[in-house]
Design a protein around this motif. Sequence first.
Motif, mmCIF file in Angstrom:
data_model
loop_
_atom_site.group_PDB
_atom_site.id
_atom_site.type_symbol
_atom_site.label_atom_id
_atom_site.label_comp_id
_atom_site.label_asym_id
_atom_site.label_seq_id
_atom_site.Cartn_x
_atom_site.Cartn_y
_atom_site.Cartn_z
ATOM 1 N N TYR A 13 62.893 -44.398 -26.732
ATOM 2 C CA TYR A 13 62.455 -43.851 -25.245
ATOM 3 C C TYR A 13 63.367 -44.966 -24.619
ATOM 4 O O TYR A 13 63.236 -46.090 -24.363
ATOM 5 N N GLY A 14 64.589 -44.412 -23.926
ATOM 6 C CA GLY A 14 65.161 -45.090 -22.894
ATOM 7 C C GLY A 14 66.523 -45.458 -23.698
ATOM 8 O O GLY A 14 67.286 -46.521 -23.145
ATOM 9 N N LYS A 15 67.022 -45.013 -24.865
ATOM 10 C CA LYS A 15 68.183 -45.562 -25.588
ATOM 11 C C LYS A 15 69.164 -44.124 -25.724
ATOM 12 O O LYS A 15 68.677 -43.067 -25.813
ATOM 13 N N PHE A 16 70.486 -44.710 -25.823
ATOM 14 C CA PHE A 16 71.481 -43.533 -26.011
ATOM 15 C C PHE A 16 71.281 -43.072 -27.318
ATOM 16 O O PHE A 16 71.136 -43.617 -28.320
ATOM 17 N N SER A 17 71.395 -41.687 -27.586
ATOM 18 C CA SER A 17 71.189 -41.031 -28.640
ATOM 19 C C SER A 17 71.844 -39.709 -28.582
ATOM 20 O O SER A 17 72.172 -39.068 -27.457
ATOM 21 N N LEU A 18 72.109 -39.151 -29.866
ATOM 22 C CA LEU A 18 72.673 -37.567 -29.779
ATOM 23 C C LEU A 18 71.640 -36.561 -30.240
ATOM 24 O O LEU A 18 71.578 -35.545 -30.082
ATOM 25 N N PHE A 19 70.404 -37.303 -30.910
ATOM 26 C CA PHE A 19 69.283 -36.503 -31.520
ATOM 27 C C PHE A 19 68.121 -36.905 -30.997
ATOM 28 O O PHE A 19 67.979 -38.197 -30.931
ATOM 29 N N PRO A 20 66.962 -36.166 -30.789
ATOM 30 C CA PRO A 20 65.864 -36.829 -30.481
ATOM 31 C C PRO A 20 65.241 -37.199 -31.472
ATOM 32 O O PRO A 20 65.357 -37.003 -32.720
ATOM 33 N N GLU A 21 64.241 -38.250 -31.315
ATOM 34 C CA GLU A 21 63.342 -39.018 -32.459
ATOM 35 C C GLU A 21 62.567 -37.729 -33.059
ATOM 36 O O GLU A 21 62.155 -36.761 -32.587
ATOM 37 N N GLN A 22 62.314 -37.942 -34.326
ATOM 38 C CA GLN A 22 61.816 -37.036 -35.040
ATOM 39 C C GLN A 22 60.249 -37.435 -35.194
ATOM 40 O O GLN A 22 60.116 -38.544 -35.868
ATOM 41 N N ALA A 23 59.177 -37.066 -34.529
ATOM 42 C CA ALA A 23 58.131 -37.777 -34.378
ATOM 43 C C ALA A 23 56.705 -36.796 -34.795
ATOM 44 O O ALA A 23 55.592 -37.045 -34.549
ATOM 45 N N ARG B 240 59.147 -33.959 -11.601
ATOM 46 C CA ARG B 240 58.197 -34.978 -11.911
ATOM 47 C C ARG B 240 56.933 -34.838 -12.295
ATOM 48 O O ARG B 240 56.070 -35.370 -12.744
ATOM 49 N N MET B 241 56.898 -33.723 -13.021
ATOM 50 C CA MET B 241 55.685 -32.983 -13.862
ATOM 51 C C MET B 241 55.868 -33.504 -15.181
ATOM 52 O O MET B 241 55.987 -32.587 -16.203
ATOM 53 N N VAL B 242 56.002 -34.858 -15.330
ATOM 54 C CA VAL B 242 56.368 -35.262 -16.618
ATOM 55 C C VAL B 242 55.193 -36.628 -17.060
ATOM 56 O O VAL B 242 54.684 -37.059 -16.175
ATOM 57 N N GLY B 243 55.262 -36.953 -18.372
ATOM 58 C CA GLY B 243 54.270 -37.899 -18.833
ATOM 59 C C GLY B 243 54.675 -38.538 -20.028
ATOM 60 O O GLY B 243 55.983 -38.437 -20.490
ATOM 61 N N ARG B 244 53.919 -39.266 -20.664
ATOM 62 C CA ARG B 244 54.064 -40.146 -21.619
ATOM 63 C C ARG B 244 53.244 -39.719 -22.786
ATOM 64 O O ARG B 244 51.949 -39.681 -22.586
ATOM 65 N N VAL B 245 53.618 -39.696 -24.040
ATOM 66 C CA VAL B 245 52.468 -39.346 -25.205
ATOM 67 C C VAL B 245 52.576 -40.757 -26.039
ATOM 68 O O VAL B 245 53.745 -41.272 -26.486
ATOM 69 N N PHE B 246 51.506 -41.068 -26.238
ATOM 70 C CA PHE B 246 51.428 -42.287 -26.842
ATOM 71 C C PHE B 246 51.059 -42.088 -28.286
ATOM 72 O O PHE B 246 49.870 -41.617 -28.337
ATOM 73 N N VAL B 247 51.616 -42.183 -29.260
ATOM 74 C CA VAL B 247 51.100 -41.792 -30.561
ATOM 75 C C VAL B 247 50.741 -43.147 -31.308
ATOM 76 O O VAL B 247 51.838 -44.264 -31.351
ATOM 77 N N MET B 248 49.443 -43.357 -31.696
ATOM 78 C CA MET B 248 48.800 -44.493 -32.191
ATOM 79 C C MET B 248 48.308 -44.414 -33.526
ATOM 80 O O MET B 248 48.042 -43.414 -33.886
ATOM 81 N N GLU B 249 48.155 -45.684 -34.082
ATOM 82 C CA GLU B 249 47.334 -45.776 -35.451
ATOM 83 C C GLU B 249 45.982 -45.404 -35.122
ATOM 84 O O GLU B 249 45.646 -45.607 -34.074
ATOM 85 N N TYR C 97 56.466 -41.136 -26.399
ATOM 86 C CA TYR C 97 57.732 -40.030 -26.264
ATOM 87 C C TYR C 97 57.517 -39.365 -25.011
ATOM 88 O O TYR C 97 56.467 -39.579 -24.385
ATOM 89 N N HIS C 98 58.442 -38.658 -24.565
ATOM 90 C CA HIS C 98 58.591 -37.957 -23.112
ATOM 91 C C HIS C 98 57.778 -36.677 -23.445
ATOM 92 O O HIS C 98 57.489 -35.771 -24.366
ATOM 93 N N LEU C 99 56.974 -36.405 -22.318
ATOM 94 C CA LEU C 99 56.470 -35.313 -22.168
ATOM 95 C C LEU C 99 57.020 -34.445 -20.885
ATOM 96 O O LEU C 99 57.065 -34.904 -19.700
ATOM 97 N N PHE C 100 57.373 -33.292 -21.046
ATOM 98 C CA PHE C 100 58.088 -32.560 -19.776
ATOM 99 C C PHE C 100 57.402 -31.244 -19.635
ATOM 100 O O PHE C 100 56.844 -30.624 -20.316
ATOM 101 N N CYS C 101 57.206 -30.971 -18.307
ATOM 102 C CA CYS C 101 57.124 -29.606 -17.870
ATOM 103 C C CYS C 101 58.461 -28.694 -17.908
ATOM 104 O O CYS C 101 59.451 -29.056 -17.186
ATOM 105 N N ALA C 102 58.567 -27.634 -18.758
ATOM 106 C CA ALA C 102 59.748 -27.111 -19.067
ATOM 107 C C ALA C 102 60.134 -25.893 -18.405
ATOM 108 O O ALA C 102 61.060 -24.956 -18.271
ATOM 109 N N GLU C 103 58.976 -25.329 -17.548
ATOM 110 C CA GLU C 103 59.077 -23.939 -16.695
ATOM 111 C C GLU C 103 59.143 -24.412 -14.995
ATOM 112 O O GLU C 103 58.149 -24.998 -14.682
#
Lengths: 536, 339
Positions: B2-12, B190-199, B176-182
Motif C-alpha cells: 500500500y503506497g509502494k512502487f510496483s508493476l503488479f498489484p498485490e495478490q490478496a 474520493r469514493m475510496v476506502g481501505r480494506v483491512f484483512v485480519m487474522e 488494500y485499496h477499495l475504489f468506486c470504479a463507475e
Amino acid sequence: MSSAVAKEKNYLNASHTVKSWLLTVDHKRIAILYLISISFFFFLGGLAAFIFRLDLMTPQGDLLQSDTYNRLFTMHGVVMVFLFLVPSIPATLGNFLVPIMIGARDLAFPKINLMSWYLYMIGGAFILFAIVDGGVDTGWTFYTPYSTAFAKTHVALTLVGIFIAGFSSIFTGFNFIVTIHKMRAPGLTWFRLPLFIWAQYATSLIMVLATPVLAVTLFLAALERLFGFGIFDAAKGGDPVLFQHLFWFYSHPAVYIMILPSMGVIAELVTAFSRKRMFGYRFVAFSSIAIAVLGFLVWGHHMFVSSQSPYLGVVFSLISFLVAVPSAIKTFNYTATMYKGSISLESPMLYTIGFIGLFLIGGLTGIFLSTLATDVHLHDTYFVVAHFHYIMVGGALMGYLGGLHFWWPKMTGRMYNEFLAKISAVLVFCGFNFTFFPQFIVGYLGNPRRYHFYPPEFQIYHVMSTVGSTILGIGYVLPVFYLLYSLVKGEKASANPWGAKGLEWQVPSPPPTENFTSPVVVTENAYAYPVREQKA
Amino acid sequence: MYGKFSLFPEQASRLAPHIDMLYFALVAISLFFVVVICSLIVIFAIKYRRREGNEIAQDVHEHHLMEVGWSLIPLVIGLVLFAWGAKLFLGIYEPPPGGTMEIFAVGKQWMWKFQHPDGRREINDLHLPVGRPIKMTMISQDVLHSFYIPAFRIKQDVLPMRYSSTWFEPTKPGVYHLFCAEYCGTEHSRMVGRVFVMEQADYEAWLASPIIEGGAPREAAPMNARAGEAAAVAAAVNAGEPGAKGKAVLESQGCRACHQVGNPALAPQLEGIYGTQVELADGSKVKVDDDYIRQSILLSTVKVVKGYQPVMPPYQGVVNEEEVRHVIEYIKSTSGSKK
C-alpha cells in the motif's frame, strides 16, 4: 508530368465568393468545409485533454477543482468521439475521394451532402454552447441515472447536439452506399474497387444501421431528464442497465465507424509505398464487411460487471473473440504486402507503419478485455483508456493523418515540407506510446478511469503520461504550420506525385470541379503496379 | 503493498493468482505477435527499400492456404483464451461454498457503508477475516457505483433498486485499496476506502472493540436511524436474537398491524417464507428472495400476493436500505437455512 497550366480551372479557383463555398454542392468543397470544422474540434478536444493531463501530474490534482476535471474529460470524450473521430475520415477524405475513386462526377445526392455538413455544424454549435455555458460532467457515455436524474450540468443540450450531429452521419452513410452501388464507372466491378471504398462502404452500413439507435437512446434520456419519464430510472420501475445496452449497441459499432475507414486508408498507403498490389485483396475486402457485421453483436462486452447475466457475458465474450480474426487478417496482409515490394519511407508510409504497430497493440490488448475473467479486474480502469486510445488515436487518427498527408497534394495542389512531415510522424508515434503505454500498467495496478485524485504510488506513471502527451501535442501542432505554409509557398504538385495507382491520381491536382473531363472506363484491377518475375 | 512502487498489484485473494496467470499468458502471446510483426516490418522496410534495381516490386504468388492458416491460428488461440477466461469468470458467480460470511454494502454519493453479520457498521473502511469466503450483497442509494478491490481482482457494479453481489476469499492480511470504479459525479475519485484483512482472532477482537478505528462508535451513531428506533433496536440486539433488528423495525414501522404472526387474514405471513414460491395476483409465480422482499417493502403495490388487496403503502423513502436489510435478515432467520 505536371498538368498545372497556370490558368487551368480547378475546384478551388472555380469561384471565390464566400457564398460559393457555403452553398457549394461540390463534394470536394464540402470535404474542405468538413476538414476545417473537424480540425477546430480536434484541437478543442485536445486542449481539454492537455489541461487535465497537466492536472494529473500530482495525485492530489493541484490545478483543477473536481467539477472542472469532470467537465474537461467529458468535453474531451464528447468532442473527440462525436465531432472528430466519427466524421473524420468519411466526411473529409471519404467525401473528397469516394466519387473520384469510382470515376463519378459527385456523390449521388450532392445537396444532402451539403445538408449533412450543416447538421454537423448545428450539432457542434449546441455542444459548443453547452461547453461555453458551463459544460457537462457525465462522461461521454451518459450513464443513467446519473445523467438523467443527478447531474446538474448541460446534459440535455449536449444530448440534443449529438442527436443532430448523428443525422449528418446517417446522411453521409446512405449517400456513400447509394453512390458506391449506382455510380461506379463502366468496368469498375466490386472486386476492382480500391479497398478504401470497401472500407467506406462497410462504415456507411454501420452509420446507417447503428446511428438511429443512438438517436433513440439519447432522445429517451433527454425525455427522462426534461420531463421525468421513467425509462431508465429504477425508482420509477425503469432500468438503468437498459440504457447501457442501447448506448453500446451504437457505441461499439461506432468504434468500427472510427477504425474501418482508417484501415481503408492504410490499404491505399501500404500498396502505394510498396508499389505492390494488396496481398489477399478479397480477404481484406471481406474482413471489412465481417468486422461491420460482427461489430453489432458484441456490445455486451462493455457490461461484464454491470449485473447483466454472466451467461450473456459468456456469449458476448465468444463473439468478441471472433472479431479478432478479421482484424488479424488485415494486420497480416498489410505486413505481407510489404514483402518483396519496392518500399519508400515517405511521411504517409511512416504513418502507415505507425498505424500497424499501434493498431496491433490496441487489438491485442482488446483481447485482455474480451477475456471475461481479466476484464472483471481491468474494466473501468486506465487499461481500458489505454486500449481504446491505441485503437482510436493510434489506429484511427494515425490513418487519418497518413491519409491527409498522402492526398494533401491532390486536395490542394501543393507539396508540403517532407522533412518536417517525417519529424511530425515520428513525434506522434513516440509521444503517443509515451502517453498511453504507462496507462496499461497503472490500469492493471487498479487505477480507475475518470479519477481526479489517485493514490500516490501511481504518480510515476501519470507523470510519464503527461510528458508523453506534450510530445504528442507538438507532433499534432507541427502539421498545422507546414501544411498551411504549403498552401502559400509549397511547390506545385503534379497529378501523381507518389507514382500511385488509382483514378484520383489520373486527374490534375487539384481536380477540376467536374472531376473527369472525359468519360472513365476501368480496365484493370486496383493496385495494378508493374511487377518483375522473381529470380530463381 | 500500500503506497509502494510496483508493476503488479498485490495478490490478496484466492482468485488473484489465477487472474494473474491468465494475464501473463495474454502478455506472452501479445509480446510474441508484436515482436514478430514489428520485426517483419523493419526487415521488409530495409531489405525491400526502393533503390536502384528495386524500383519495381517482385511478383509474389498468393497462397490461399496461407491466408486460411493465419486466420485459423488467431481463432484457435482466441477460443482457448475465451474458454479459460469464461471458466474463471463463472467461478466468480458460482454460489460461494459453505461457511460464507455475508456483508451488506450500500454505495451512495460519495461513500461506502458496510454492515457486518452481527450488525456492526463502518464507513469506507472494511474489516475482513482472512481465509473465509465473503459474499458482498450491495445496493446503491442513488446512482451507479462499482465495488472494486484491485488486490482481490474483483469488481461488481452497484445499482439502485436492485441487489448485486460478488464474493471473494481474502488470503493475505494487509491493507488494500477499495475504489468506486463507475463514474458517479463530483467526488467520484474520493469514493475510496481501505480494506483491512485480519487474522480471524484479530477480526473477532475488532468486532468486540467498542470503537471502530477512526470511525464512529459502535451503536452510538447508527446511520440515518431515528433516535427512538435506535434505542429499540439496541435493546433487541442486546437480547441476542437472530434477526432481532429486523423484528424491531417491523414493530416500529407498524407492520405488525397487518402482518401478524400466525394470522394471514389481513396480510401475508412473513415468517418462514424465504426461499418459497408465492403466487401473485396476476397468476405469475415469484421466488421469495432478497430482491423480492425489498421490492415488496419499498414498492409494495407492484407484486401483490394472490388473494390480497394492494393496500400496503410503499415504504420508499420511509425506511432506509439498512432497515430493509434487517427485515430481510429477520425473514431469513425464521425460514431455516435456505439461502
